[in-house]
Scaffold this motif. Sequence first.
Motif, short mmCIF file in Angstrom:
data_model
loop_
_atom_site.label_atom_id
_atom_site.label_comp_id
_atom_site.label_asym_id
_atom_site.label_seq_id
_atom_site.Cartn_x
_atom_site.Cartn_y
_atom_site.Cartn_z
N THR A 20 -18.39 53.72 -31.27
CA THR A 20 -18.82 54.60 -30.17
C THR A 20 -20.26 54.25 -29.80
O THR A 20 -21.09 54.02 -30.68
CB THR A 20 -18.75 56.07 -30.62
N ARG A 21 -20.54 54.16 -28.51
CA ARG A 21 -21.92 54.01 -28.04
C ARG A 21 -22.15 55.02 -26.93
O ARG A 21 -21.37 55.07 -25.97
CB ARG A 21 -22.16 52.59 -27.48
N LYS A 22 -23.23 55.77 -27.09
CA LYS A 22 -23.59 56.79 -26.09
C LYS A 22 -22.41 57.71 -25.76
O LYS A 22 -22.10 57.95 -24.59
CB LYS A 22 -24.12 56.12 -24.83
N ALA A 25 -16.19 55.78 -26.52
CA ALA A 25 -15.50 54.94 -27.51
C ALA A 25 -15.27 53.56 -26.92
O ALA A 25 -14.56 53.39 -25.93
CB ALA A 25 -14.16 55.58 -27.87
N LEU A 26 -15.94 52.57 -27.49
CA LEU A 26 -15.75 51.19 -27.02
C LEU A 26 -14.54 50.56 -27.68
O LEU A 26 -13.89 49.69 -27.11
CB LEU A 26 -16.99 50.34 -27.33
N LEU A 27 -14.28 51.01 -28.90
CA LEU A 27 -13.11 50.50 -29.63
C LEU A 27 -12.50 51.66 -30.39
O LEU A 27 -13.20 52.39 -31.09
CB LEU A 27 -13.55 49.39 -30.59
N GLY A 44 -6.11 40.78 -22.63
CA GLY A 44 -6.53 42.01 -21.96
C GLY A 44 -7.65 41.73 -20.98
O GLY A 44 -8.30 40.69 -21.07
N PRO A 45 -7.90 42.66 -20.07
CA PRO A 45 -8.92 42.43 -19.04
C PRO A 45 -10.34 42.43 -19.62
O PRO A 45 -10.54 42.82 -20.77
CB PRO A 45 -8.73 43.62 -18.08
N ASN A 46 -11.31 42.01 -18.82
CA ASN A 46 -12.71 42.03 -19.23
C ASN A 46 -13.10 43.43 -19.67
O ASN A 46 -12.73 44.42 -19.02
CB ASN A 46 -13.62 41.63 -18.07
N GLY A 47 -13.85 43.50 -20.77
CA GLY A 47 -14.34 44.79 -21.23
C GLY A 47 -13.31 45.61 -22.00
O GLY A 47 -13.56 46.76 -22.34
N ALA A 48 -12.16 45.00 -22.30
CA ALA A 48 -11.09 45.73 -22.99
C ALA A 48 -11.42 45.99 -24.46
O ALA A 48 -10.78 46.83 -25.10
CB ALA A 48 -9.77 44.97 -22.88
N GLY A 49 -12.38 45.24 -24.99
CA GLY A 49 -12.73 45.40 -26.41
C GLY A 49 -12.20 44.27 -27.28
O GLY A 49 -12.23 44.37 -28.50
N LYS A 50 -11.79 43.18 -26.65
CA LYS A 50 -11.22 42.06 -27.40
C LYS A 50 -12.25 41.43 -28.34
O LYS A 50 -11.98 41.22 -29.52
CB LYS A 50 -10.68 40.98 -26.43
N SER A 51 -13.44 41.15 -27.79
CA SER A 51 -14.48 40.53 -28.63
C SER A 51 -14.94 41.50 -29.72
O SER A 51 -15.19 41.08 -30.86
CB SER A 51 -15.68 40.10 -27.78
N LEU A 52 -15.05 42.77 -29.38
CA LEU A 52 -15.45 43.76 -30.40
C LEU A 52 -14.44 43.79 -31.54
O LEU A 52 -14.80 43.83 -32.70
CB LEU A 52 -15.55 45.16 -29.77
N LEU A 53 -13.15 43.78 -31.19
CA LEU A 53 -12.12 43.80 -32.23
C LEU A 53 -12.24 42.55 -33.12
O LEU A 53 -12.20 42.64 -34.35
CB LEU A 53 -10.72 43.87 -31.60
N1 ADP Z 1 -23.49 46.03 -28.54
C1 ADP Z 1 -22.95 46.74 -27.56
N2 ADP Z 1 -23.55 47.86 -27.10
C2 ADP Z 1 -23.01 48.60 -26.11
N3 ADP Z 1 -21.85 48.29 -25.51
C3 ADP Z 1 -21.21 47.19 -25.91
C4 ADP Z 1 -21.71 46.35 -26.95
N4 ADP Z 1 -20.86 45.31 -27.13
C5 ADP Z 1 -19.87 45.51 -26.23
N5 ADP Z 1 -20.07 46.61 -25.50
C6 ADP Z 1 -19.17 47.16 -24.47
O1 ADP Z 1 -17.90 47.33 -25.07
C7 ADP Z 1 -16.87 47.04 -24.16
C8 ADP Z 1 -15.94 45.99 -24.73
O2 ADP Z 1 -16.67 44.78 -24.83
P1 ADP Z 1 -15.98 43.42 -25.29
O3 ADP Z 1 -15.31 43.61 -26.59
O4 ADP Z 1 -17.04 42.36 -25.23
O5 ADP Z 1 -14.88 43.19 -24.15
P2 ADP Z 1 -13.93 41.93 -23.91
O6 ADP Z 1 -12.54 42.45 -23.96
O7 ADP Z 1 -14.25 41.46 -22.52
O8 ADP Z 1 -14.23 40.90 -24.94
C9 ADP Z 1 -17.54 46.62 -22.86
O9 ADP Z 1 -17.57 47.74 -22.02
C10 ADP Z 1 -18.93 46.23 -23.31
O10 ADP Z 1 -19.87 46.42 -22.29
#
Ligand code: ADP
Length: 244
Positions: A20-22, A25-27, A44-53
């Motif tokens: 969670t940020r601010k 829920a990002l993931l 998944g589309p841009n910003g879906a959380g793929k890289s975070l996962l």
């Molecule tokens: N360190 C971070 N701080 C705040 N928001 C983040 C951070 N890293 C990623 N995000 C946000 O989390 C969401 C998912 O990001 P990401 O996993 O990079 O998406 P993608 O599916 O394109 O790889 C996006 O909205 C991104 O802006």
Amino acid sequence: MRDLVSDMASCLSVGGVRITRKGKALLDVPSLNLDGPGSTLILGPNGAGKSLLLRCLHGLIVPDRGQVMQDGVPLNAERKARQGMVFQQPVLLRRSVAANLDFVLKRQGLPRSERKTRIQNLLTEGGLDGKARQSARSLSGGEAQRLAILRALALNPETLFLDEPTSALDPSATQMIERMVQRASSRGVRIVMVTHDIGQARRLAADIVMMQGGRVVEHGAAQQVLDAPESDAARRYLAGGLVT
Ligand SMILES: Nc1ncnc2c1ncn2[C@@H]1O[C@H](COP(=O)(O)OP(=O)(O)O)[C@@H](O)[C@H]1O
Ligand SMILES: [Mg+2]
């Protein structure tokens, strides 16, 4: 029985993971089991959380809640060391191609003679014969990405994570990377790869994780997810529609 054992050896699972940020829920992944065999592709589309996962699975980000388990044990330093990661933009040392590989082999404590042989084999594997002395920073995009993959493979990883490794590459450079990934997979390296290329998912994936808005909206056998998706989100994404 052997298959069963090797399948079990590569089980990665996520339980109750939340980032969670601010207040947002990002993931948010209550449960996900990647237990192979074969390659897992995350779509998944841009910003879906793929890289975070992917970063969570590799232990680069510690989630606010929940955890990543490997073979039923929380991801620890020893298992992390057996994971390789390849980023979209490879970060290479400002040294020769061979020195980039030697750097990781040295850290493994391999003697010089053994490193030399390994480097030669790796260069052949990556189609980089004859480039050993070239500066890594002067490689083409495809060559640089192949070197990044070789560097990860040099560590004999049990799992290799790749985050959109071909998104900046043309079709022939993409094909070379896909072949490297397929060869690594057939040697038993567990592949978990992010892509936005549906064709690539069809070519490489045994199973597909479809993400949207920080959630897993679908996970199943590749053919099932691609040809008969169950969720509206997956259907819209595959149809090329806007997913917000
Ligand atoms: N360190 C971070 N701080 C705040 N928001 C983040 C951070 N890293 C990623 N995000 C946000 O989390 C969401 C998912 O990001 P990401 O996993 O990079 O998406 P993608 O599916 O394109 O790889 C996006 O909205 C991104 O802006
Ligand atoms: Mg990403």
